[in-house]
Structure formats: C-alpha cells, structure tokens
Design a protein around this motif. Structure first.
Motif, short mmCIF file in Angstrom:
data_model
loop_
_atom_site.label_atom_id
_atom_site.label_comp_id
_atom_site.label_asym_id
_atom_site.label_seq_id
_atom_site.Cartn_x
_atom_site.Cartn_y
_atom_site.Cartn_z
N PRO A 149 28.24 42.64 84.96
CA PRO A 149 27.93 43.97 84.41
C PRO A 149 27.47 44.98 85.47
O PRO A 149 27.69 46.17 85.31
CB PRO A 149 26.83 43.70 83.39
N SER A 150 26.88 44.50 86.56
CA SER A 150 26.41 45.43 87.58
C SER A 150 27.56 46.04 88.37
O SER A 150 27.39 47.05 89.06
CB SER A 150 25.44 44.74 88.54
N LYS A 151 28.75 45.45 88.30
CA LYS A 151 29.93 45.98 88.98
C LYS A 151 30.88 46.70 88.04
O LYS A 151 31.84 47.32 88.48
CB LYS A 151 30.69 44.85 89.68
N ALA A 152 30.61 46.60 86.74
CA ALA A 152 31.50 47.17 85.73
C ALA A 152 31.55 48.69 85.80
O ALA A 152 30.63 49.33 86.32
CB ALA A 152 31.04 46.74 84.34
N HIS A 153 32.60 49.25 85.28
CA HIS A 153 32.84 50.69 85.19
C HIS A 153 33.10 51.33 86.55
O HIS A 153 32.93 52.53 86.72
CB HIS A 153 31.73 51.42 84.43
N ALA A 154 33.55 50.50 87.49
CA ALA A 154 34.18 50.99 88.71
C ALA A 154 35.65 50.64 88.51
O ALA A 154 35.98 49.51 88.13
CB ALA A 154 33.62 50.28 89.94
N ALA A 155 36.52 51.60 88.69
CA ALA A 155 37.93 51.41 88.33
C ALA A 155 38.54 50.17 88.97
O ALA A 155 39.23 49.40 88.30
CB ALA A 155 38.73 52.66 88.70
N GLU A 156 38.27 49.93 90.23
CA GLU A 156 38.87 48.77 90.90
C GLU A 156 38.36 47.45 90.31
O GLU A 156 39.14 46.53 90.08
CB GLU A 156 38.60 48.82 92.40
N TYR A 157 37.07 47.35 90.05
CA TYR A 157 36.51 46.13 89.46
C TYR A 157 37.08 45.90 88.07
O TYR A 157 37.48 44.79 87.72
CB TYR A 157 34.98 46.20 89.41
N ASP A 158 37.14 46.96 87.27
CA ASP A 158 37.66 46.82 85.91
C ASP A 158 39.14 46.43 85.91
O ASP A 158 39.56 45.61 85.08
CB ASP A 158 37.45 48.11 85.12
N VAL A 159 39.93 46.96 86.83
CA VAL A 159 41.34 46.58 86.91
C VAL A 159 41.46 45.11 87.29
O VAL A 159 42.28 44.38 86.72
CB VAL A 159 42.12 47.49 87.90
N ASP A 160 40.64 44.66 88.22
CA ASP A 160 40.69 43.26 88.63
C ASP A 160 40.38 42.34 87.44
O ASP A 160 41.11 41.38 87.18
CB ASP A 160 39.71 43.01 89.77
N CYS A 161 39.31 42.64 86.71
CA CYS A 161 38.94 41.82 85.54
C CYS A 161 40.02 41.88 84.46
O CYS A 161 40.36 40.85 83.86
CB CYS A 161 37.62 42.32 84.96
N MET A 162 40.54 43.06 84.22
CA MET A 162 41.57 43.23 83.19
C MET A 162 42.83 42.46 83.56
O MET A 162 43.43 41.78 82.71
CB MET A 162 41.89 44.71 83.01
N ALA A 163 43.26 42.55 84.82
CA ALA A 163 44.48 41.86 85.25
C ALA A 163 44.32 40.34 85.12
O ALA A 163 45.22 39.66 84.61
CB ALA A 163 44.84 42.24 86.68
N GLN A 164 43.18 39.83 85.56
CA GLN A 164 42.94 38.39 85.42
C GLN A 164 42.97 37.97 83.95
O GLN A 164 43.55 36.93 83.60
CB GLN A 164 41.59 38.01 86.02
N SER A 165 42.36 38.76 83.09
CA SER A 165 42.34 38.47 81.66
C SER A 165 43.74 38.57 81.06
O SER A 165 44.12 37.74 80.22
CB SER A 165 41.39 39.41 80.93
N PHE A 166 44.50 39.56 81.48
CA PHE A 166 45.87 39.72 80.98
C PHE A 166 46.71 38.49 81.33
O PHE A 166 47.39 37.94 80.46
CB PHE A 166 46.52 40.98 81.56
N TRP A 167 46.69 38.09 82.60
CA TRP A 167 47.51 36.93 83.00
C TRP A 167 47.07 35.68 82.25
O TRP A 167 47.91 34.90 81.80
CB TRP A 167 47.43 36.69 84.51
N ARG A 168 45.77 35.51 82.08
CA ARG A 168 45.26 34.34 81.34
C ARG A 168 45.72 34.41 79.89
O ARG A 168 46.20 33.43 79.34
CB ARG A 168 43.73 34.32 81.44
N GLY A 169 45.56 35.57 79.25
CA GLY A 169 46.00 35.74 77.86
C GLY A 169 47.50 35.54 77.70
O GLY A 169 47.96 34.98 76.71
N LEU A 170 48.27 35.97 78.70
CA LEU A 170 49.72 35.77 78.68
C LEU A 170 50.05 34.28 78.78
O LEU A 170 50.86 33.76 78.01
CB LEU A 170 50.35 36.55 79.84
N ASP A 171 49.39 33.59 79.70
CA ASP A 171 49.62 32.15 79.88
C ASP A 171 49.24 31.36 78.63
O ASP A 171 49.89 30.38 78.29
CB ASP A 171 48.83 31.61 81.07
N TRP A 172 48.19 31.78 77.95
CA TRP A 172 47.71 31.08 76.76
C TRP A 172 48.49 31.47 75.50
O TRP A 172 48.28 30.90 74.44
CB TRP A 172 46.23 31.35 76.54
#
Length: 185
Positions: A149-172
């Motif tokens: 949460p201390s890194k959240a709401h910085a565009a680059e950090y949020d994109v990184d988290c979102m992309a990892q979640s997307f690939w995981r959700g796609l794989d699952w």
C-alpha cells in the motif's frame, strides 16, 4: 504479433469537465502470445494547473515536482502511437483511465485510437467474496500478487501489479481474451 498495453494514469482530479489533467501515465506493452515486454513508457506530465488536494493525497505528486516535466502536447504523440499499435488496452478501472486519455488526446486535436479495452476491475468481480468491484489490492490478494500500500497509486507500480494479476487471472481461467477477440484484434 498482437500487442497488449497495460495502462494507468494519475490526474489532478476526477472530472475533466472541471479542467483536470493527467500528471502521470505508465504504459507497458507486451506481446500477447509470448508475454515479452516490448515497451515500458512512464512519464510525468506538467498539467499547467493546480492539483486538487484530494488527488494529491492519493498519488502524492505535487505540482512543484512536475515543474520541469513535459506538457501533454509533448507526451500525447507517444501515448497515441503506443495505443495505436496495440490490440488491447488493459486498465484497472478502464471506465476512468481510457476516457480520460481519449478526451485528453481529442482536447489537443488528436484522435482516440480504436483499441479493445479490458478492465481488470470490472472483469475481476470473481476476486471478491461478494462479487463487488475489487480494488487493485483485493485483486492482487486474490491472484497471490504482492501488494505494498505504501507504493500504491503510482502509475508504474499499479501497472506492474495489474499486469501480474491479469496474467495470473488469465492462466487460472478467470480472465479471458477469447480466440474470436484475438482474431479480430
């Protein structure tokens, strides 16, 4: 090769009708088939206006920090080029980010590229026990992606988290970009 762009923005406030502008954009472009990173674009933007206190409290970016950054007319061609080359744009809360970027392009006389949009928030209702729209933190938790949460709401950090979640959700099998959609792209 189909390209997929993960996008996040930070702004001076929520309403473009009140003259709010972009202050940061991050776009990471991957080959959809190989998942190799092709482009990493992160840019802060001088909005040439004040930042609402509520917005600054969320993203922590001050106007003073943006004084030497390029203005939107200098950044927009790169954003347009990236979106134009992509089959898909993925955002967490695409209903905010995509229209904001599109209207900012139109505001300076550019067109909004035609791109398929996938919203990890709208499509991520499976990540919450009651089916509500998940925050990025909730989506990351459900996808077993670390979230600070201390890194959240910085565009680059949020994109990184979102992309990892997307690939995981796609794989699952929770997220889907179907064969017909891929062929149309």
């Amino acid at each position: 090769m189909s390209l997929i762009t993960f996008l996040d923005t930070e702004t001076t406030g929520l309403e473009q009708s009140e003259g709010h502008r972009l202050v940061e954009v991050c776009m990471r472009v991957y080959d959809l088939d190989t998942r190799k990173l092709r482009v990493n674009f992160v840019q802060r933007i001088n909005p040439e206006r004040s930042i609402a206190a509520a917005a600054q409290a969320v993203h922590g970016i001050s106007l003073a920090e943006l004084a030497g950054e390029p203005t939107w007319p200098a950044v927009a061609p790169k954003v347009h080029k990236i979106l134009s080359s992509s089959a898909w744009a993925v955002a967490h809360n695409a209903a905010f980010d995509m229209p904001f970027v599109g209207l900012e392009l139109v505001r300076i006389g550019m067109t909004c590229p035609s791109v398929n949009v996938f919203c990890t928030m709208e499509e991520g209702r499976w990540a919450t026990p009651n089916g509500k729209l998940p925050s990025l933190k909730e989506l990351c938790f459900a996808c077993d992606v670390p979230y600070d949460p201390s890194k959240a709401h910085a565009a680059e950090y949020d994109v990184d988290c979102m992309a990892q979640s997307f690939w995981r959700g796609l794989d699952w099998g929770f997220f889907s970009i179907g064969a017909e959609e891929r062929e149309a792209a």
